[in-house]
Enzyme design. Structure first.
Site, PDB file in Angstrom:
ATOM      1  N   LEU A  22       0.789  -1.233   0.000  1.00 44.24           N
ATOM      2  CA  LEU A  22       0.000   0.000   0.000  1.00 44.24           C
ATOM      3  C   LEU A  22       0.824   1.288   0.000  1.00 44.24           C
ATOM      4  O   LEU A  22       0.258   2.366  -0.114  1.00 44.24           O
ATOM      5  CB  LEU A  22      -0.911   0.022   1.245  1.00 44.24           C
ATOM      6  CG  LEU A  22      -1.935  -1.117   1.361  1.00 44.24           C
ATOM      7  CD1 LEU A  22      -2.653  -1.057   2.718  1.00 44.24           C
ATOM      8  CD2 LEU A  22      -2.957  -1.031   0.231  1.00 44.24           C
ATOM      9  N   SER A  23       2.157   1.175   0.147  1.00 45.51           N
ATOM     10  CA  SER A  23       2.956   2.387   0.382  1.00 45.51           C
ATOM     11  C   SER A  23       4.010   2.607  -0.692  1.00 45.51           C
ATOM     12  O   SER A  23       5.165   2.191  -0.532  1.00 45.51           O
ATOM     13  CB  SER A  23       3.652   2.294   1.745  1.00 45.51           C
ATOM     14  OG  SER A  23       2.740   2.415   2.788  1.00 45.51           O
ATOM     15  N   ASN A  26       8.025   2.991  -0.272  1.00 44.77           N
ATOM     16  CA  ASN A  26       8.490   2.121   0.816  1.00 44.77           C
ATOM     17  C   ASN A  26       8.789   0.780   0.143  1.00 44.77           C
ATOM     18  O   ASN A  26       7.874   0.017  -0.202  1.00 44.77           O
ATOM     19  CB  ASN A  26       7.382   2.022   1.870  1.00 44.77           C
ATOM     20  CG  ASN A  26       7.629   0.932   2.911  1.00 44.77           C
ATOM     21  OD1 ASN A  26       8.480   0.063   2.735  1.00 44.77           O
ATOM     22  ND2 ASN A  26       6.851   0.966   3.979  1.00 44.77           N
ATOM     23  N   ALA A  28      10.113  -2.120   0.901  1.00 42.72           N
ATOM     24  CA  ALA A  28       9.717  -3.399   1.491  1.00 42.72           C
ATOM     25  C   ALA A  28       8.225  -3.641   1.282  1.00 42.72           C
ATOM     26  O   ALA A  28       7.796  -4.761   0.965  1.00 42.72           O
ATOM     27  CB  ALA A  28      10.053  -3.422   2.976  1.00 42.72           C
ATOM     28  N   GLU A 175       3.741  13.169   9.033  1.00 46.41           N
ATOM     29  CA  GLU A 175       3.988  11.756   9.356  1.00 46.41           C
ATOM     30  C   GLU A 175       4.480  11.571  10.792  1.00 46.41           C
ATOM     31  O   GLU A 175       5.002  10.519  11.151  1.00 46.41           O
ATOM     32  CB  GLU A 175       4.983  11.169   8.348  1.00 46.41           C
ATOM     33  CG  GLU A 175       4.476  11.199   6.918  1.00 46.41           C
ATOM     34  CD  GLU A 175       3.587  10.010   6.534  1.00 46.41           C
ATOM     35  OE1 GLU A 175       3.867   8.878   6.961  1.00 46.41           O
ATOM     36  OE2 GLU A 175       2.604  10.221   5.788  1.00 46.41           O
ATOM     37  N   ARG A 212       6.626  12.725   2.012  1.00 46.58           N
ATOM     38  CA  ARG A 212       5.420  12.642   2.843  1.00 46.58           C
ATOM     39  C   ARG A 212       5.218  13.795   3.832  1.00 46.58           C
ATOM     40  O   ARG A 212       4.115  13.991   4.328  1.00 46.58           O
ATOM     41  CB  ARG A 212       5.435  11.338   3.647  1.00 46.58           C
ATOM     42  CG  ARG A 212       5.381  10.080   2.811  1.00 46.58           C
ATOM     43  CD  ARG A 212       5.024   8.920   3.699  1.00 46.58           C
ATOM     44  NE  ARG A 212       5.266   7.619   3.117  1.00 46.58           N
ATOM     45  CZ  ARG A 212       4.986   6.490   3.744  1.00 46.58           C
ATOM     46  NH1 ARG A 212       4.460   6.514   4.948  1.00 46.58           N
ATOM     47  NH2 ARG A 212       5.235   5.327   3.179  1.00 46.58           N
ATOM     48  N   HIS A 246      10.651   7.956   5.280  1.00 51.52           N
ATOM     49  CA  HIS A 246      10.692   8.788   6.488  1.00 51.52           C
ATOM     50  C   HIS A 246      12.164   9.034   6.818  1.00 51.52           C
ATOM     51  O   HIS A 246      13.009   8.170   6.566  1.00 51.52           O
ATOM     52  CB  HIS A 246      10.064   8.079   7.702  1.00 51.52           C
ATOM     53  CG  HIS A 246       8.593   7.855   7.609  1.00 51.52           C
ATOM     54  ND1 HIS A 246       7.999   6.643   7.882  1.00 51.52           N
ATOM     55  CD2 HIS A 246       7.586   8.697   7.291  1.00 51.52           C
ATOM     56  CE1 HIS A 246       6.702   6.747   7.735  1.00 51.52           C
ATOM     57  NE2 HIS A 246       6.416   7.974   7.379  1.00 51.52           N
ATOM     58  N   ASP A 248      13.510   8.714   9.581  1.00 49.44           N
ATOM     59  CA  ASP A 248      14.028   7.741  10.558  1.00 49.44           C
ATOM     60  C   ASP A 248      14.543   6.457   9.915  1.00 49.44           C
ATOM     61  O   ASP A 248      15.020   5.552  10.594  1.00 49.44           O
ATOM     62  CB  ASP A 248      13.006   7.443  11.671  1.00 49.44           C
ATOM     63  CG  ASP A 248      11.787   6.646  11.217  1.00 49.44           C
ATOM     64  OD1 ASP A 248      11.729   6.236  10.044  1.00 49.44           O
ATOM     65  OD2 ASP A 248      10.888   6.427  12.059  1.00 49.44           O
ATOM     66  N   CYS A 366      10.295   2.263  14.059  1.00 54.63           N
ATOM     67  CA  CYS A 366       8.957   2.582  13.546  1.00 54.63           C
ATOM     68  C   CYS A 366       7.872   2.165  14.526  1.00 54.63           C
ATOM     69  O   CYS A 366       6.800   2.754  14.561  1.00 54.63           O
ATOM     70  CB  CYS A 366       8.676   1.848  12.240  1.00 54.63           C
ATOM     71  SG  CYS A 366       9.808   2.244  10.925  1.00 54.63           S
TER      72      CYS A 366
END
Ligand code: SUG
Length: 444
Positions: A22-23, A26, A28, A175, A212, A246, A248, A366
């Site tokens: 869904l992302s 991202n 992974a 975010e 984001r 992100h 992080d 996360c």
């Protein structure tokens, strides 16, 4: 000087944990989309991590999963009839919305909110702004329930201010704490709040993946929190293009130390200088890892920086808590070993198994929301949400009873899963002592 500690609140992984791709941006999430998942293993891995942190001596709290599938959201799209029928029709006619409504994404508590500790806020309260998570459909469904959970955990308005999410619009896409690092001499002392944004709301964005966080969202949050010691920095465009959805994913900090990849910031020297200028009473330490030592692709797949950097009671150097994927990547492992050998600020590296979450791009960092709290603030927190041996035992038994150990993507449409999930959450509200109106299905 007030003493304070850095507590962690982790998202308890929900019974619909799945890989739905869904992302975008991202890597992974895209790579593993469509594969089967193991929600029971996922929640147990998360619980083990929480227990580990509690055992290491840091206050640890649990944030409850959200109600999924999100039937009220599907009803808002015009699906009607019984809940089972709403689900069935949504999967038939609008499968993308149905998949979004099933995601267990609230587990990633680093995206739950941005937090300003009382040492840094104008009114001396701890401030929380739930993230509107506007960029991704499935994540945009989280903020109202996140606010409810934060109000349950931090109930005293004299000490805690839980705001609404920012107005949910692309200009204010937010975010949460995944793009915030706080540096300080001691947790109870005034800190530097480094907020990293990906794009300017009013500039054209032409990167291959979404950026984001907007600069304007970060500014609005610090303004409403009355936050001191604010430094805004631009996330590097190259990092986002490489899959750093992100900050992080390539940066973590604790006390005086900022640990980051060479490609984290658009202007590294400028960011370091601004952090140095904002720091009062301490000299920031920058531990930067070069692309030569760790190419960005390895940083992202190994999640070296998506680790928890913690100051443990009685230890003078910091501990880095990495996912096992870091140990499995020879380059990342070499960097981690080098940190410990170097006599720098990071003295120990530990590994945790959060593989189920990692396959959706969610590492140890996360899964947790850091909240700096004074002793008096800890006393004002809702006690039943604090992790200890008893709660760990109860939640392990609860998860083993209620969660499936195998979930294929097609199972998300199974009305029995909806019933099982509600039974699990109903029993959870009793365990965490929330009363019986915490979830929408309990209120209807
Ligand atoms: O927002 N993954 C989450 C991972 C969040 C990680 N958080 C931090 N870096 N702080 C996200 O991209 C994937 C869901 C799916 O594809 O099924 C997802 O939402």
């Amino acid at each position: 000087m007030t003493t304070a500690v850095e507590a962690n609140a982790d998202g308890l992984i929900g019974p619909t944990h799945s890989y739905a791709g869904l992302s975008p941006g991202n890597l992974a999430s895209s790579l593993n989309g469509g594969q089967g998942s193991n929600p029971r293993a996922a929640v147990l891995q998360g619980l083990e991590k929480m227990k580990r942190l509690a055992d290491l001596g840091l206050p640890q709290f649990v944030l409850p999963p959200h109600e999924r599938p999100d039937i009220p959201f599907l009803r808002s799209l015009g699906f009607s009839g019984s809940d089972a029928r709403v689900l069935e029709q949504a999967w038939k006619e609008a499968p993308t919305f149905a998949a979004a409504a099933c995601s267990a994404s609230p587990m990633w508590a680093a995206n739950a909110a941005t937090v300003t500790p009382s040492a840094d806020s104008a009114d001396g309260r701890v401030h929380f702004t739930p993230a509107n998570l506007h960029t991704n459909l499935h994540r945009s469904l989280e903020h109202a329930q996140t606010k409810r959970a934060l109000e349950a955990l931090f109930p005293d308005p004299a000490r805690f201010a839980v705001h609404d999410a920012l107005h949910p619009v692309a200009h204010l896409a937010d975010e949460g704490a995944a793009n915030h690092v706080r540096l300080c001499a001691g947790h109870g002392e005034p800190g530097v709040n480094l907020l990293v944004w990906g794009r300017d709301a009013f500039a054209h964005w032409d990167g291959p993946w979404p950026a984001r966080q907007t600069r304007q969202a970060s500014e609005a949050i610090t303004r409403r929190h009355g936050a001191h010691g604010v430094v805004l920095a631009q996330q590097s465009r190259a990092a986002i293009a490489g899959g750093t959805f992100h900050n992080d994913v390539v940066c973590v900090g604790a006390l005086e130390t900022l640990f980051h990849h060479e490609l984290a910031f658009e202007d590294t020297a400028g960011t370091h200088a601004a952090v140095r200028a904002a720091a009062t009473g301490f000299d920031p330490i920058f531990v930067e890892v070069s692309s030569a030592d760790l190419p960005l692709a390895d940083a992202i797949s190994s999640y070296l920086f998506n680790s928890m950097l913690v100051s443990l009671p009685g230890e003078s150097r910091l501990t880095l808590i990495c996912p096992t994927e870091t140990r499995d990547n020879p380059r990342a492992h070499a960097v981690a070993q080098g940190l410990v050998a170097s006599n720098g600020p990071i003295g120990r590296v530990e590994y945790v198994d959060v593989r189920q979450s990692m396959r959706n791009g969610g590492g140890p960092a996360c899964l947790r929301l850091r909240v700096v709290l004074t002793e008096a603030e800890i006393d004002a927190v809702h006690g039943p949400m604090r992790m200890n041996d008893d709660l760990f035992g109860v939640l392990t038994g609860w998860a083993t009873r209620h969660y499936r150990d195998r979930l294929a993507p097609a199972d998300l449409a199974d009305p029995a899963l909806l019933t099982e999930t509600r039974e699990a959450l109903d029993s959870l509200t009793a365990i965490l002592d929330f009363g019986d109106a915490f979830y929408a299905f309990q209120r209807t």
